[in-house]
Each structure stands twice: as C-alpha cells, then as structure tokens.
Design a protein around this motif. Structure first.
Motif, short mmCIF file in Angstrom:
data_model
loop_
_atom_site.label_atom_id
_atom_site.label_comp_id
_atom_site.label_asym_id
_atom_site.label_seq_id
_atom_site.Cartn_x
_atom_site.Cartn_y
_atom_site.Cartn_z
N ASN A 240 0.84 -1.21 0.00
CA ASN A 240 0.00 0.00 0.00
C ASN A 240 0.86 1.25 0.00
OD1 ASN A 240 -2.47 -1.14 -0.12
ND2 ASN A 240 -3.02 -0.81 2.02
N ALA A 241 1.90 1.25 0.86
CA ALA A 241 2.77 2.43 0.92
C ALA A 241 3.43 2.65 -0.44
CB ALA A 241 3.81 2.24 2.02
N HIS A 244 0.29 3.63 -2.93
CA HIS A 244 -0.48 4.86 -2.68
C HIS A 244 0.36 5.98 -2.06
CE1 HIS A 244 -3.79 2.17 -3.47
NE2 HIS A 244 -3.49 1.43 -2.42
N ASP A 274 4.91 6.08 5.33
CA ASP A 274 5.38 6.75 4.11
C ASP A 274 5.11 8.23 4.25
OD1 ASP A 274 2.82 7.65 2.70
OD2 ASP A 274 2.40 5.53 2.99
N GLY A 278 -0.97 10.91 1.71
CA GLY A 278 -1.82 10.75 2.88
C GLY A 278 -3.29 10.52 2.52
N LEU A 287 -11.32 2.75 5.87
CA LEU A 287 -10.37 2.08 4.97
C LEU A 287 -10.38 0.56 5.07
CD1 LEU A 287 -7.16 4.27 5.07
CD2 LEU A 287 -8.95 4.21 3.35
N ARG A 293 -12.10 2.30 -1.15
CA ARG A 293 -10.89 2.95 -1.66
C ARG A 293 -11.07 4.45 -1.47
NH1 ARG A 293 -12.97 -0.68 -5.58
NH2 ARG A 293 -11.52 -2.30 -6.23
N ASP A 295 -9.66 6.72 -3.15
CA ASP A 295 -9.74 7.36 -4.46
C ASP A 295 -10.08 6.26 -5.47
OD1 ASP A 295 -9.35 8.55 -6.87
OD2 ASP A 295 -7.38 9.40 -6.41
N GLY A 304 -5.98 -2.12 -7.90
CA GLY A 304 -6.32 -2.40 -6.50
C GLY A 304 -7.71 -3.01 -6.36
N THR A 305 -7.84 -3.95 -5.44
CA THR A 305 -9.14 -4.59 -5.22
C THR A 305 -9.90 -3.93 -4.07
OG1 THR A 305 -8.28 -6.16 -3.63
CG2 THR A 305 -8.20 -6.83 -5.93
N GLY A 308 -7.24 -5.31 0.52
CA GLY A 308 -5.99 -5.44 1.28
C GLY A 308 -6.14 -5.11 2.76
N ALA A 333 1.30 8.65 5.60
CA ALA A 333 0.43 7.73 6.34
C ALA A 333 1.27 6.81 7.20
CB ALA A 333 -0.41 6.92 5.35
N PHE A 335 0.76 3.29 9.42
CA PHE A 335 -0.09 2.17 9.84
C PHE A 335 0.67 1.44 10.94
CE2 PHE A 335 -3.48 2.00 6.62
CZ PHE A 335 -3.00 2.96 5.74
N1 LIG Z 1 -0.12 4.36 2.51
C1 LIG Z 1 -1.24 4.85 1.98
N2 LIG Z 1 -1.31 6.15 1.56
C2 LIG Z 1 -2.45 6.66 1.03
N3 LIG Z 1 -3.59 5.95 0.85
C3 LIG Z 1 -3.60 4.67 1.26
C4 LIG Z 1 -2.44 4.05 1.85
N4 LIG Z 1 -2.75 2.78 2.14
C5 LIG Z 1 -4.04 2.60 1.77
N5 LIG Z 1 -4.54 3.73 1.22
C6 LIG Z 1 -5.93 3.93 0.73
O1 LIG Z 1 -6.73 2.91 1.29
C7 LIG Z 1 -7.45 2.23 0.27
C8 LIG Z 1 -7.71 0.81 0.70
O2 LIG Z 1 -6.51 0.04 0.72
P1 LIG Z 1 -6.57 -1.52 0.43
O3 LIG Z 1 -5.23 -2.07 0.64
O4 LIG Z 1 -7.70 -2.07 1.23
O5 LIG Z 1 -7.01 -1.60 -1.10
P2 LIG Z 1 -6.13 -1.33 -2.42
O6 LIG Z 1 -4.70 -1.11 -2.03
O7 LIG Z 1 -6.82 -0.28 -3.20
O8 LIG Z 1 -6.29 -2.71 -3.18
P3 LIG Z 1 -5.29 -3.99 -3.07
O9 LIG Z 1 -4.83 -4.04 -1.64
O10 LIG Z 1 -6.07 -5.12 -3.51
O11 LIG Z 1 -4.16 -3.70 -4.01
C9 LIG Z 1 -6.60 2.38 -0.97
O12 LIG Z 1 -7.39 2.26 -2.13
C10 LIG Z 1 -6.04 3.79 -0.80
O13 LIG Z 1 -6.98 4.74 -1.26
#
Ligand SMILES: Nc1ncnc2c1ncn2[C@@H]1O[C@H](COP(=O)(O)OP(=O)(O)OP(=O)(O)O)[C@@H](O)[C@H]1O
Ligand SMILES: [Mg+2]
Length: 348
Positions: A240-241, A244, A274, A278, A287, A293, A295, A304-305, A308, A333, A335
């Motif tokens: 994710n980091a 996103h 990261d 944000g 989340l 998501r 965005d 992205g699904t 995660g 962000a 976590f």
């Molecule tokens: N480090 C981050 N910085 C900014 N936004 C984040 C971050 N981590 C997660 N997000 C936001 O949270 C949402 C949900 O994350 P999640 O991991 O559940 O889904 P995803 O990353 O979109 O899909 P997948 O995990 O299947 O690739 C993301 O779509 C994104 O918008």
C-alpha cells in the motif's frame, strides 16, 4: 417433581412473552419482556409497550380466537429494532411472543450488499474483456501492434479478476479461523527482514528506498502468531505504501512497549510509514471496509481490489492485536500494528 408456577417457568424462557387479556391489557410479562421493554404496570394496555399496527392486529386476531399466526415488523422506538411476533389464542386471552431479529436482518442485508459489491467489482473487468474479444473477432486483420495492445489490456483485466478472487478466498479463510488464536512462536524481526528483502527490488525499481529499522535487542522478540498471515499482513501494508504513497520512501520499524490501547500486556509494534499524499480524515475510519478505496478511480485503475486492508484487519483481530491508522492529506500515512508478545517466562 417439585411444583413450579407458570410465571416462574415463563420467566426462564429467553423469548419476550406477554399474556394479554381482553382489551389487549397486559396480564403478565415475563423476565425477558421486562428486560427488553422495562417494567410494565399490571393491566397496562399493550399499545404502551409497542404501537406497531401489524403487531396490534396480530394480538387482536389471537384475542378473537383465530389460529396462531406470526408477523415481522420494524419499530423506531424505544430504539430501532426488527421483531418476529407470534400470537397464540388461549381461552379468553392471547400469548404474544416477541423475538428481536435485528441482528439476523442486518446479516442478511450485509450478505446481499456484499454479493452486490462482488458482482459490481467483477463486472467491470469482465465487460472490458468481452468488449476486446468482440473487437478482436470483428477485426481479424487488425495490425499486430493493435492486437497486442488489446490483448495486454485483457491480460490486465483478467489479472485484476484473479486478484479479486484470491483476495476474497483469503479473506474468507482468515474469517473462518478468526476465533482460533495462533500460537506458533514467530520472530517479527526475521519476518520483516525477509519481507523487506523480497519487496525492496520493487521499491527500488521506482526509485524509492524501503528501509527497515529494527533495533538489535529486538532480534529475539517472539510473538504467538501465524507466520504466513503475518507476512501477508505486512506485505499488504508495504505494498500500500508503495502503491499509494506517491514517490516517498517507505520505512518499516519494529518496537516494543509495555502495553498498547486495548491490550493489557507487552506488545510488539510494527509501523509502516510513508511520506506520501496521505488520506483525508473522512476516509481513514472506513479504509478497512471491504472494497473501500479513498480514491476509487485511481486505485481501481492501478489494479487495486480494495480488499488489502480488510484482510489486514482480520489478521490483526485473529492475533488479538490492534491496528491504528494515522494520516492527513499531504502528511503521509502511518499504519501501526500492535501484537501481544508471549508472556514473560515465570521465574520460580
Ligand atoms: N499508505 C497509503 N497512503 C495513502 N492511501 C492509502 C495508503 N494505504 C491505503 N490507502 C488507501 O486505502 C485504500 C484501501 O486500501 P486496500 O489495501 O484495502 O485496497 P487497495 O490497495 O486499493 O487494493 P489492493 O490491496 O487489492 O491492491 C486504498 O485504495 C487507498 O486509497
Ligand atoms: Mg492494498
């Protein structure tokens, strides 16, 4: 056998029961009924307890001696709830039972919402694949570069569907064993080192560093855990980091504390941080919902699904840990995952 009164027996039944006399006056309300609706004065009209017309009509029919019947209805007062009511005629009276089925109703609507979400998530890539198949069939003479481009898009969409199915299967497996707390000793320091080594080339390919900050004295720290699931948890956070977090470097750090919010004993704390764009506060709390998501357009097109963090939440719950998300737009962000460590060995 010892004689027991009817009232004592009715009090022992967990279903709310009302014995109604003529004019729907409450002759008796059992303990479950009193717990649910408060004390009801003797001979009070039942309409003071509940005034839903379907429930009143059901009681009236039984008081007129009609065959036992049942209905379901939703009330807003004293608090929103859905009930299943059954009325049975007795001589000159009626026995009315009320079962609060709000949780059942909520589960059914959650299930149908989930099915609708999954169908929606699968439909868009499938529509795209079908569209390109049609185009390819209609234009057998299309230039090879054009065919290659279309096949690559199809491959991307098919991979997205594959990821979605794997995510769903993974989620349901984790949920199924969520009550079963894992017990195998896991060393987070070694686990994080392996994981960073695997993901570092991907980070470096996009010109970013993946830094592991793990103090030497925590090398031997052990937690009761499921190593595969813990790896999956931290891979999701680091991915994710990377996905996103804009072009920010990613820092993974391991710490230890004597307690954490909601956890009594000592904990291991893993933070994935990261310095990217944000997340706005209105999104942060949601989340970890499936398919959520921050965005949608951008993250969906990035493959992205949205599963995660739902997976992360369930793995943390299975380990009796806590997840804290700290973020603000433009401020990156963080976590943080708190996981209980093994209790200190008792000294004699
Ligand atoms: N480090 C981050 N910085 C900014 N936004 C984040 C971050 N981590 C997660 N997000 C936001 O949270 C949402 C949900 O994350 P999640 O991991 O559940 O889904 P995803 O990353 O979109 O899909 P997948 O995990 O299947 O690739 C993301 O779509 C994104 O918008
Ligand atoms: Mg993700």
């Amino acid at each position: 056998m010892e004689q027991i009164s009817t009232e004592t027996a009715l009090d022992a039944i967990p279903l709310a029961l009302f014995l109604l006399g003529p004019g729907r006056r409450v002759r008796f309300a059992n303990r479950a009924a009193r717990e649910m609706f408060g004390d009801i004065p003797a001979q009070a009209p039942f309409v003071r307890v509940l005034r839903h017309p379907d429930c009143l009509a059901l009681a009236d029919a039984a008081l007129r001696g009609q065959a036992p019947d049942e209905t379901e209805f939703t009330v807003r007062h004293p608090h929103p709830a859905t009930f299943r009511a059954r009325a049975t005629p007795l001589t000159g009276a009626a026995l009315l039972s009320l079962q609060d089925i709000s949780a059942e109703v909520a589960a059914v609507s959650m299930r149908s919402e989930f099915v609708a979400n999954v169908s929606h998530e699968l439909r868009s890539p499938l529509t795209s694949v079908l569209g390109f198949i049609e185009t390819l069939l209609a234009n057998p003479e299309a230039p090879p570069e054009e065919r290659k481009r279309q096949l690559e898009i199809m491959q991307g969409e098919a991979r997205r569907m594959n990821r979605l199915i794997s995510g769903l299967l993974s989620l349901s497996r984790i949920e199924a064993e969520e009550k079963l707390r894992p017990e195998a000793p896991v060393r987070p320091a070694a686990l994080l080192r392996d994981l960073c080594a695997t993901l570092r080339p991907r980070a470096e390919a996009s010109g970013r560093a993946l830094i592991l900050d793990c103090p030497q004295e925590l090398e031997g720290l052990e937690i009761p855990g499921d190593a595969d699931q813990l790896t999956q948890l931290f891979v999701n956070l680091v991915e994710n980091a990377l996905a996103h977090g804009g072009d920010s470097d990613v820092i993974v750090s391991l710490g230890r504390a004597d307690s954490a919010p909601g956890i009594a004993g000592p904990v291991a704390c893993v933070c994935v941080a990261d310095d990217g764009p944000g997340i706005a506060p209105e999104h942060v709390a949601r989340l970890t919902e499936r398919f959520y998501r921050a965005d949608p357009a951008r993250t969906r097109s990035a493959g992205g699904t949205g599963l995660g963090l739902a997976i992360v939440k369930h793995i943390v719950a299975r380990h009796r840990g806590r997840l804290r998300i700290e973020s603000a737009p433009g401020r990156g962000a963080r976590f943080r995952v708190f996981l209980p460590v093994f209790p200190a060995p008792r000294t004699a």
